[in-house]
Design a protein around this motif. Sequence first.
Motif, PDB file in Angstrom:
ATOM      1  N   ASN A   1     -10.669  12.620   4.125  1.00  0.00           N
ATOM      2  CA  ASN A   1      -9.781  11.577   4.689  1.00  0.00           C
ATOM      3  C   ASN A   1      -9.693  10.323   4.042  1.00  0.00           C
ATOM      4  N   LEU A   2     -10.907   9.974   3.527  1.00  0.00           N
ATOM      5  CA  LEU A   2     -10.971   8.735   2.913  1.00  0.00           C
ATOM      6  C   LEU A   2     -10.232   8.745   1.596  1.00  0.00           C
ATOM      7  N   LYS A   3     -10.352   9.896   0.741  1.00  0.00           N
ATOM      8  CA  LYS A   3      -9.676   9.960  -0.156  1.00  0.00           C
ATOM      9  C   LYS A   3      -8.142  10.098  -0.059  1.00  0.00           C
ATOM     10  N   GLN A   4      -7.593  10.493   0.848  1.00  0.00           N
ATOM     11  CA  GLN A   4      -6.134  10.503   1.138  1.00  0.00           C
ATOM     12  C   GLN A   4      -5.925   9.172   1.708  1.00  0.00           C
ATOM     13  N   LYS A   5      -6.737   8.475   2.168  1.00  0.00           N
ATOM     14  CA  LYS A   5      -6.346   7.033   2.645  1.00  0.00           C
ATOM     15  C   LYS A   5      -6.418   6.104   1.476  1.00  0.00           C
ATOM     16  N   GLN A   6      -6.927   6.266   0.461  1.00  0.00           N
ATOM     17  CA  GLN A   6      -7.127   5.463  -0.556  1.00  0.00           C
ATOM     18  C   GLN A   6      -5.819   5.891  -1.693  1.00  0.00           C
ATOM     19  N   ARG A   7      -5.570   7.166  -1.673  1.00  0.00           N
ATOM     20  CA  ARG A   7      -4.065   7.550  -2.364  1.00  0.00           C
ATOM     21  C   ARG A   7      -2.854   6.845  -1.540  1.00  0.00           C
ATOM     22  N   THR A   8      -3.138   6.921  -0.276  1.00  0.00           N
ATOM     23  CA  THR A   8      -2.014   6.551   0.511  1.00  0.00           C
ATOM     24  C   THR A   8      -1.699   4.921   0.393  1.00  0.00           C
ATOM     25  N   ASP A   9      -2.881   4.308   0.148  1.00  0.00           N
ATOM     26  CA  ASP A   9      -3.034   2.925   0.158  1.00  0.00           C
ATOM     27  C   ASP A   9      -2.722   2.289  -1.457  1.00  0.00           C
ATOM     28  N   LEU A  10      -2.404   3.098  -2.263  1.00  0.00           N
ATOM     29  CA  LEU A  10      -2.186   2.773  -3.774  1.00  0.00           C
ATOM     30  C   LEU A  10      -1.028   1.762  -3.888  1.00  0.00           C
ATOM     31  N   PRO A  11       0.162   1.834  -3.006  1.00  0.00           N
ATOM     32  CA  PRO A  11       1.237   1.212  -3.197  1.00  0.00           C
ATOM     33  C   PRO A  11       0.856  -0.263  -2.674  1.00  0.00           C
TER      34      PRO A  11
ATOM     35  N   GLN B   1      -1.968  -1.727  -2.352  1.00  0.00           N
ATOM     36  CA  GLN B   1      -3.108  -2.199  -3.251  1.00  0.00           C
ATOM     37  C   GLN B   1      -2.298  -3.028  -4.615  1.00  0.00           C
ATOM     38  N   ILE B   2      -1.467  -2.196  -4.935  1.00  0.00           N
ATOM     39  CA  ILE B   2      -0.739  -2.498  -6.245  1.00  0.00           C
ATOM     40  C   ILE B   2       0.052  -3.941  -5.742  1.00  0.00           C
ATOM     41  N   ALA B   3       0.840  -3.704  -4.624  1.00  0.00           N
ATOM     42  CA  ALA B   3       1.561  -5.074  -4.275  1.00  0.00           C
ATOM     43  C   ALA B   3       0.576  -6.153  -3.876  1.00  0.00           C
ATOM     44  N   LYS B   4      -0.527  -6.046  -3.374  1.00  0.00           N
ATOM     45  CA  LYS B   4      -1.457  -6.981  -3.315  1.00  0.00           C
ATOM     46  C   LYS B   4      -1.828  -7.970  -4.544  1.00  0.00           C
ATOM     47  N   ALA B   5      -2.113  -7.001  -5.494  1.00  0.00           N
ATOM     48  CA  ALA B   5      -2.262  -7.307  -6.707  1.00  0.00           C
ATOM     49  C   ALA B   5      -1.370  -8.381  -7.586  1.00  0.00           C
ATOM     50  N   ILE B   6      -0.146  -7.977  -7.280  1.00  0.00           N
ATOM     51  CA  ILE B   6       1.166  -8.584  -7.861  1.00  0.00           C
ATOM     52  C   ILE B   6       1.353  -9.879  -7.041  1.00  0.00           C
ATOM     53  N   ARG B   7       1.051  -9.527  -5.731  1.00  0.00           N
ATOM     54  CA  ARG B   7       1.366 -11.065  -4.686  1.00  0.00           C
ATOM     55  C   ARG B   7       0.335 -11.872  -5.100  1.00  0.00           C
ATOM     56  N   ASP B   8      -0.899 -11.474  -5.357  1.00  0.00           N
ATOM     57  CA  ASP B   8      -2.316 -12.518  -5.552  1.00  0.00           C
ATOM     58  C   ASP B   8      -1.857 -13.241  -6.917  1.00  0.00           C
ATOM     59  N   SER B   9      -1.148 -12.510  -7.820  1.00  0.00           N
ATOM     60  CA  SER B   9      -1.069 -12.912  -9.134  1.00  0.00           C
ATOM     61  C   SER B   9       0.141 -14.272  -9.145  1.00  0.00           C
ATOM     62  N   ILE B  10       1.042 -13.859  -7.941  1.00  0.00           N
ATOM     63  CA  ILE B  10       2.133 -14.768  -7.791  1.00  0.00           C
ATOM     64  C   ILE B  10       1.572 -16.150  -7.033  1.00  0.00           C
TER      65      ILE B  10
ATOM     66  N   ALA C   1       2.901   1.168 -14.369  1.00  0.00           N
ATOM     67  CA  ALA C   1       2.095   2.667 -13.798  1.00  0.00           C
ATOM     68  C   ALA C   1       1.001   2.791 -14.942  1.00  0.00           C
ATOM     69  N   ASP C   2       1.036   2.272 -16.308  1.00  0.00           N
ATOM     70  CA  ASP C   2       0.143   2.375 -17.167  1.00  0.00           C
ATOM     71  C   ASP C   2      -1.141   1.454 -16.722  1.00  0.00           C
ATOM     72  N   THR C   3      -0.640   0.310 -16.252  1.00  0.00           N
ATOM     73  CA  THR C   3      -1.745  -0.763 -16.069  1.00  0.00           C
ATOM     74  C   THR C   3      -2.710  -0.369 -14.900  1.00  0.00           C
ATOM     75  N   PHE C   4      -2.103   0.151 -13.921  1.00  0.00           N
ATOM     76  CA  PHE C   4      -2.619   0.553 -12.491  1.00  0.00           C
ATOM     77  C   PHE C   4      -3.126   1.968 -12.523  1.00  0.00           C
ATOM     78  N   ASP C   5      -2.472   2.730 -13.628  1.00  0.00           N
ATOM     79  CA  ASP C   5      -3.124   4.105 -13.777  1.00  0.00           C
ATOM     80  C   ASP C   5      -2.464   4.902 -12.554  1.00  0.00           C
ATOM     81  N   VAL C   6      -1.120   4.816 -12.295  1.00  0.00           N
ATOM     82  CA  VAL C   6      -0.571   5.434 -11.100  1.00  0.00           C
ATOM     83  C   VAL C   6       0.931   6.035 -11.476  1.00  0.00           C
TER      84      VAL C   6
END
Length: 246
Positions: free
Chosen positions: A3-13, A15-24, A42-47
Amino acid sequence: MKNLKQKQRTDLPAQIAKAIRDSILAGELTADDRLPSEADLADTFDVSRPTVREALKRLAAQSLIRTERGAFGGAFVHRLSYEEAQAQHATTSTLLLSINEVDFEVACEARYAMEKSCTALAAARRSADDLAAMRAEIHRQGHPELSDEAFCASDVALHRALVDAAQNPILSYQLAGAVEAMQPLMNMITFSSRSREEIVGLHHNLADAIEARDAGAANDALCALERYTLELGRKFIASRSVSRGG
């Protein structure tokens, strides 16, 4: 663990959105800057690219980025206007008050405390257009055939005009939530017992004070409105408690 792995996969978008928002927010990406392509992200975040696309959709929904088509298109950091920010802030405040049970007196106290914070600036800086906007709403409120919904909308518009008369976009943004969300909440509770004539009279006093550039009188007018609103709210809540008890 599964379940934890599934949650991590589900949360990837997210996490990426937060990283970009933090950069802004950190200023690493500024208004109108072009984001890397979906493939590069996709290459940067390996997704996968669909995961990046979902992250970008979330950022666009928050008005943090915009997308443009064509040879020179792509995703760009959005230059958020105060008007857009106000609308988002008002919507968030309305949802907050709708979802959470907020005590009437707490909402009333917050709403008037914030509005009174801008009366001195409004009195000093108001323009002829600001006064005209307030007077127009007061005139509208005097129409006997005006519906309760329209009276409430006019009430909100008048107080927004007062706030905007301070000519401080940050104050207008901060107070948008208070006026747009809390004023309708208070009107919903008090509309059945309020006197329109009383409210219109208090609104006249407020507009007169702003026209005379008298910050003290404007503050007194808001205090009178606050007392009247609290009185109506308390009576309504008391009568509802009695009817429920019966």
